[in-house]
Scaffold this motif. Structure first.
Motif, PDB file in Angstrom:
ATOM      1  N   ALA A 185       0.838  -1.211   0.000  1.00  0.00           N
ATOM      2  CA  ALA A 185       0.000   0.000   0.000  1.00  0.00           C
ATOM      3  C   ALA A 185       0.864   1.250   0.000  1.00  0.00           C
ATOM      4  CB  ALA A 185      -0.924  -0.014   1.225  1.00  0.00           C
ATOM      5  N   GLU A 186       1.964   1.206   0.738  1.00  0.00           N
ATOM      6  CA  GLU A 186       2.877   2.359   0.784  1.00  0.00           C
ATOM      7  C   GLU A 186       3.446   2.665  -0.594  1.00  0.00           C
ATOM      8  OE1 GLU A 186       4.665   2.366   5.294  1.00  0.00           O
ATOM      9  OE2 GLU A 186       5.619   1.036   3.844  1.00  0.00           O
ATOM     10  N   GLU A 187       3.690   1.623  -1.386  1.00  0.00           N
ATOM     11  CA  GLU A 187       4.209   1.830  -2.743  1.00  0.00           C
ATOM     12  C   GLU A 187       3.236   2.665  -3.571  1.00  0.00           C
ATOM     13  OE1 GLU A 187       6.044  -0.810  -6.445  1.00  0.00           O
ATOM     14  OE2 GLU A 187       4.512  -1.693  -5.150  1.00  0.00           O
ATOM     15  N   LEU A 188       1.942   2.530  -3.284  1.00  0.00           N
ATOM     16  CA  LEU A 188       0.911   3.286  -4.001  1.00  0.00           C
ATOM     17  C   LEU A 188       0.609   4.635  -3.337  1.00  0.00           C
ATOM     18  CD1 LEU A 188      -1.578   0.309  -4.541  1.00  0.00           C
ATOM     19  CD2 LEU A 188      -0.053   1.301  -6.264  1.00  0.00           C
ATOM     20  N   ASN A 189       1.257   4.884  -2.196  1.00  0.00           N
ATOM     21  CA  ASN A 189       0.988   6.096  -1.410  1.00  0.00           C
ATOM     22  C   ASN A 189      -0.483   6.214  -1.034  1.00  0.00           C
ATOM     23  OD1 ASN A 189       3.677   7.189  -1.356  1.00  0.00           O
ATOM     24  ND2 ASN A 189       3.412   7.721  -3.516  1.00  0.00           N
ATOM     25  N   LEU A 190      -1.070   5.064  -0.645  1.00  0.00           N
ATOM     26  CA  LEU A 190      -2.482   5.021  -0.294  1.00  0.00           C
ATOM     27  C   LEU A 190      -2.673   4.314   1.046  1.00  0.00           C
ATOM     28  CD1 LEU A 190      -4.050   3.920  -3.714  1.00  0.00           C
ATOM     29  CD2 LEU A 190      -4.124   6.206  -2.694  1.00  0.00           C
ATOM     30  N   PRO A 191      -3.769   4.626   1.756  1.00  0.00           N
ATOM     31  CA  PRO A 191      -4.110   3.848   2.951  1.00  0.00           C
ATOM     32  C   PRO A 191      -4.459   2.420   2.551  1.00  0.00           C
ATOM     33  CG  PRO A 191      -5.399   5.882   2.824  1.00  0.00           C
ATOM     34  CD  PRO A 191      -4.732   5.705   1.498  1.00  0.00           C
TER      35      PRO A 191
END
Length: 304
Positions: free
Chosen positions: A71-77
């Protein structure tokens, strides 16, 4: 209407892709109706459902650090729709964020194991959030109310939160873990009548079911009967494991307690999607073990 499109890295979990496939269907349906963008984490693995730590806390932390890193790779929760997944992954996230300062050696050890397997590092840069709280805190109760096309005022709904959602994490900023109201607020937003009863914040008995089946079914039976006695037409839960114990195993529960129950158990997004005008068939409401027909009849809706 939301001024900006909400986006989440969607963690479907195991049960919603198997025994409770209708949960995935209804989560996607709610997101589409509300204009929420879900990017499914197809490379994510099982959170472990609290069992990994029985063998190794490091195992649970590393597996779920990898899930969060996706999820961090997508910069999303990271969005869950399972009380258990939320509790496990959310608790790992809390613990690892704390370890950055309190135990940097352990933090480095987890990332070292991820690197060894060719995985992205965990940075502690995002949030793990259940669909319930995404709806309440991010989308907003008033906004949901505006999108309702089929008010559910004919039914009385009893929430069953699931223990992991309320008590697994130290920090629960979106609700009171001892006196929660998020589910009941959603019921009111879609026009349904909330029913309060003692068991709504307790364990369904699922964790006991593999080794203390009778005790597990007695727990489930007590909650179901309590909801019925307080006037519930259905139970609504944000946890597919609770759904399995309360719905799929309700016939066995009835045998153990010696009493007919017949109480329908809905997934949270199924209830919301009905109010948004999605058909019962599209939400998999014909897949339940306990028939949802009594609820749909009260609402003037039937699975085709």
């Amino acid at each position: 209407m939301q001024s900006q499109t909400l986006q989440y890295a969607y963690f479907p979990g195991c049960v919603a892709q198997g025994a409770c496939g209708e949960l995935h269907l209804s989560t996607v349906a709610v997101a589409q109706e509300l204009g929420i963008k879900l990017i499914e984490l197809k490379k994510a693995s099982c959170c472990g459902s609290g069992t990994f730590k029985e063998d190794s806390q490091l195992l649970e932390d590393t597996v779920n650090a990898r899930n969060i890193a996706l999820a961090e790779e997508l910069n999303l929760p990271l969005l869950t729709h399972c009380s258990t997944c939320q509790g496990v992954i959310g608790h790992v996230d809390e613990r690892l964020k704390a370890s950055i300062d309190s135990d940097p050696a352990y933090f480095s050890k987890v990332n070292g194991l991820l690197k060894q397997e060719g995985c992205l590092p965990y940075r502690g840069s995002t949030e793990v959030k259940h669909l319930l709280y995404a709806l309440v805190a991010d989308y907003g109760i008033e906004e949901i109310q505006k999108r309702v096309t089929h008010k559910l005022s004919q039914i009385n709904c009893a929430a069953f939160y699931g223990c992991y959602l309320l008590r697994a994490q130290k920090n629960t900023p979106y609700d009171n873990p001892f006196k929660p109201e998020a589910m009941e607020n959603i019921f009111r937003a879609v026009g349904a009548n909330p029913i309060y009863y003692q068991g709504r914040t307790q364990c369904c008995g699922w964790p006991l079911s593999s080794y203390a089946t009778t005790e597990s079914f007695k727990m489930a039976g007590k909650h179901l009967q309590d909801a019925i006695d307080n006037g519930a037409d259905c139970i609504v839960t944000p946890c597919p494991l609770c759904h399995l114990n309360l719905d799929s195993r309700q016939p066995e529960v009835e045998q153990v307690i010696g009493k007919k129950l017949g109480l329908p158990v809905l997934h949270l997004p199924q209830l919301v999607a009905l109010a948004l005008g999605v058909s019962p068939k599209a939400l998999g409401l014909d897949r339940h073990v306990v028939s949802t027909k009594p609820v749909l009849e009260k609402l003037g809706l039937l699975v085709a």
